[in-house]
Write an enzyme that holds these catalytic residues in place. Structure first.
Site, short mmCIF file in Angstrom:
data_model
loop_
_atom_site.label_atom_id
_atom_site.label_comp_id
_atom_site.label_asym_id
_atom_site.label_seq_id
_atom_site.Cartn_x
_atom_site.Cartn_y
_atom_site.Cartn_z
N LYS A 1 -35.62 29.20 13.08
CA LYS A 1 -35.25 30.57 13.39
C LYS A 1 -33.92 30.58 14.13
O LYS A 1 -32.90 30.31 13.52
CB LYS A 1 -36.42 31.24 14.08
CG LYS A 1 -37.53 31.30 13.01
CD LYS A 1 -38.75 31.97 13.21
CE LYS A 1 -39.53 31.98 11.90
NZ LYS A 1 -40.96 31.82 12.10
N SER B 1 -43.71 37.99 16.37
CA SER B 1 -42.81 37.91 15.21
C SER B 1 -42.64 39.23 14.49
O SER B 1 -41.58 39.48 13.93
CB SER B 1 -43.32 36.85 14.24
OG SER B 1 -44.61 37.19 13.77
N HIS C 1 -40.02 32.71 18.04
CA HIS C 1 -38.96 33.73 18.08
C HIS C 1 -38.29 33.83 19.46
O HIS C 1 -37.62 34.81 19.75
CB HIS C 1 -39.52 35.09 17.65
CG HIS C 1 -39.94 35.07 16.22
ND1 HIS C 1 -39.06 35.32 15.19
CD2 HIS C 1 -41.12 34.76 15.66
CE1 HIS C 1 -39.70 35.19 14.04
NE2 HIS C 1 -40.95 34.85 14.29
C1 LIG Z 1 -42.08 31.40 11.45
C2 LIG Z 1 -43.19 31.20 12.42
C3 LIG Z 1 -43.92 30.02 12.44
C4 LIG Z 1 -43.75 28.95 11.41
O1 LIG Z 1 -42.60 28.22 11.62
P1 LIG Z 1 -41.90 27.53 10.37
O2 LIG Z 1 -41.02 26.52 10.98
O3 LIG Z 1 -41.18 28.61 9.64
O4 LIG Z 1 -43.01 26.93 9.54
C5 LIG Z 1 -44.87 29.86 13.42
N1 LIG Z 1 -45.12 30.83 14.31
C6 LIG Z 1 -44.45 31.99 14.30
C7 LIG Z 1 -44.78 33.02 15.32
C8 LIG Z 1 -43.48 32.22 13.36
O5 LIG Z 1 -42.83 33.38 13.33
#
Ligand SMILES: *Cc1c(COP(=O)(O)O)cnc(C)c1O
Length: 413
Positions: free
Chosen positions: A249, A190, A218
């Site tokens: 995302k 991320s 991601h």
């Molecule tokens: C954003 C993210 C999460 C969390 O997901 P949400 O749906 O925003 O709670 C988990 N793992 C990674 C690598 C992330 O970037």
């Protein structure tokens, strides 16, 4: 001032002195490349809305229809009376999209990671994380009580040594339930945008009989012939025990999910506490997520993705010299490493003065002294936006970090 307020003020002062103070910025426009942020128009290079779906009519219509059909709230947890039709439709869409037998939706990716990891391993087991794994994985690993080990980022030799140690520990353990080792990594990282060596990780965990969980937060919607994620692109989609993704995302909605065999989702329904003891996601979120899953599989979705990769290649050219040496991962995330926290904030402020929003990412999101600008590009940007970015980057002074070394050698460029 009360003693409580004084104490918290003292703690906040320490955060400020370290250059780590954070505050909310109010956004008065939908998620898009052009934002009104704290009342000012800014060109946004910070969103995870990689395909520009968060404000897409297809998702909005689906959400509105779900509100009309199923209401604004879900009323209860899934296991009581909150398991509404939109949740089941989302899970069917996710399972088909991932080519899995089943999928289970959580209210967030964070909840999916914590609930799943804590359901699968406990104090009799070993959990092994990549050093750069997301906070939700780290928190889950601490909470689950399993023996926690961390391997150097994407370092297969380090992981192998830990797996060997875990193996000897398991064979010494007393009779009873066989103790397990769970390896957890992100697929596209991320904060660095680099890729985990998923094929090699799958080989390694098989050799040691460990389980592998991959967080595709991601990568979902972006990689692989069916856009299932990096596991699909690496040809190991069917060798990973637990695949996790988020709808927040590239999919432009909200929520997290686990996909895999039905026995996994049945087990999580019975054991994942973040699933069991939390009100079901609102129908609008589930329906928007399902619409996004349909969109990424459509012809329009394919065109949108091609646009993202065109923009991504252009930004990669624009940033050459600012990125880690040898950085050549295909990823919408670009880390401009700066190092010092206060310097990173200064550069971000200067760019904001030029109308460009690229946030400074600091500890605890990344390691101390590894502060960076995290630039993300989306399909919704235009060529003109990228030209404006290039001009702004030329006009601000960006210190060259001593540690502007690659987080890992490129593997799946
Ligand atoms: C954003 C993210 C999460 C969390 O997901 P949400 O749906 O925003 O709670 C988990 N793992 C990674 C690598 C992330 O970037």
């Amino acid at each position: 001032m009360s003693d409580f307020d004084q104490e918290l003020n003292r703690r906040l002062d320490a955060i400020r002195v370290a250059g780590l103070f954070r505050e909310l910025r109010r956004v008065d426009s939908p998620q898009a490349p052009h934002l009104r942020l704290n009342g000012r128009p800014l060109l946004n290079f910070s969103s995870n809305d990689y395909l520009g779906l968060a404000n897409d009519p297809a998702l909005k219509t689906a959400a509105i229809e779900a509100v009309e059909r199923a209401g604004a709230g879900s009323g209860a947890s899934r296991l009581v009376c909150g398991s509404l039709a939109p949740h089941h439709e989302l899970e069917e869409a996710l399972a088909a999209f991932k080519g899995a037998e089943a999928a289970l939706a959580f209210s967030s990716g964070y909840a999916a990671a914590v609930g799943t990891i804590c359901a699968l391993v406990d104090q009799d087991d070993v959990i092994v994380l990549d050093k750069l794994a997301h906070a939700c994985i780290v928190d889950a690993a601490r909470l689950c009580g399993a023996k926690l080990r961390v391997f150097a980022h994407n370092d297969l030799n380090d992981l192998e040594q830990i797996l060997r140690w875990a193996d000897s520990r398991h064979s010494e353990a007393a009779a009873g339930r066989r103790s397990r080792t769970l390896v957890v990594t992100e697929s596209v990282f991320s904060m660095d945008g680099d890729h985990a060596p998923l094929r090699e990780l799958a080989d390694l965990k098989d050799r040691f009989g460990a389980w592998l969980m991959v967080d595709e937060a991601h990568a979902t919607g972006l990689f692989g012939a069916h856009r299932r994620g990096l596991a699909e692109a690496c040809g190991v989609g069917d060798r990973i025990e637990i695949q996790m993704g988020t709808l927040g995302k590239a999919l432009g909605a909200a929520g997290g999910f686990i996909s895999g065999p039905r026995v996994l989702t049945d087990y999580l329904v019975n054991r994942a506490r973040t699933f069991i003891f939390s009100t079901a996601p609102v129908p609008a979120a589930a329906a928007a997520g399902a619409a996004a899953v349909r969109f990424v599989q459509s012809g329009a979705g394919q065109e949108r993705l091609a646009l993202l990769w065109r923009h991504q290649a252009e930004v990669a050219r624009t940033l050459s010299g600012l990125l880690p040496d040898r950085f050549s991962h295909q990823s919408p995330i670009f880390p401009i490493l700066i190092g010092d926290e206060l310097e990173a904030v200064r550069v971000a402020d200067d760019l904001r003065g030029q109308g460009i929003f690229i946030p400074a990412i600091r500890f605890p999101t990344v390691a101390r002294g590894a502060a960076r600008l995290r630039l993300t590009i989306t399909a919704a940007h235009t060529e003109t936006d990228i030209v404006q970015l290039a001009a702004a980057l030329r006009s601000v002074r960006i210190p060259h970090s001593a540690s502007r070394t690659p987080p890992s050698p490129p593997r799946h460029a």
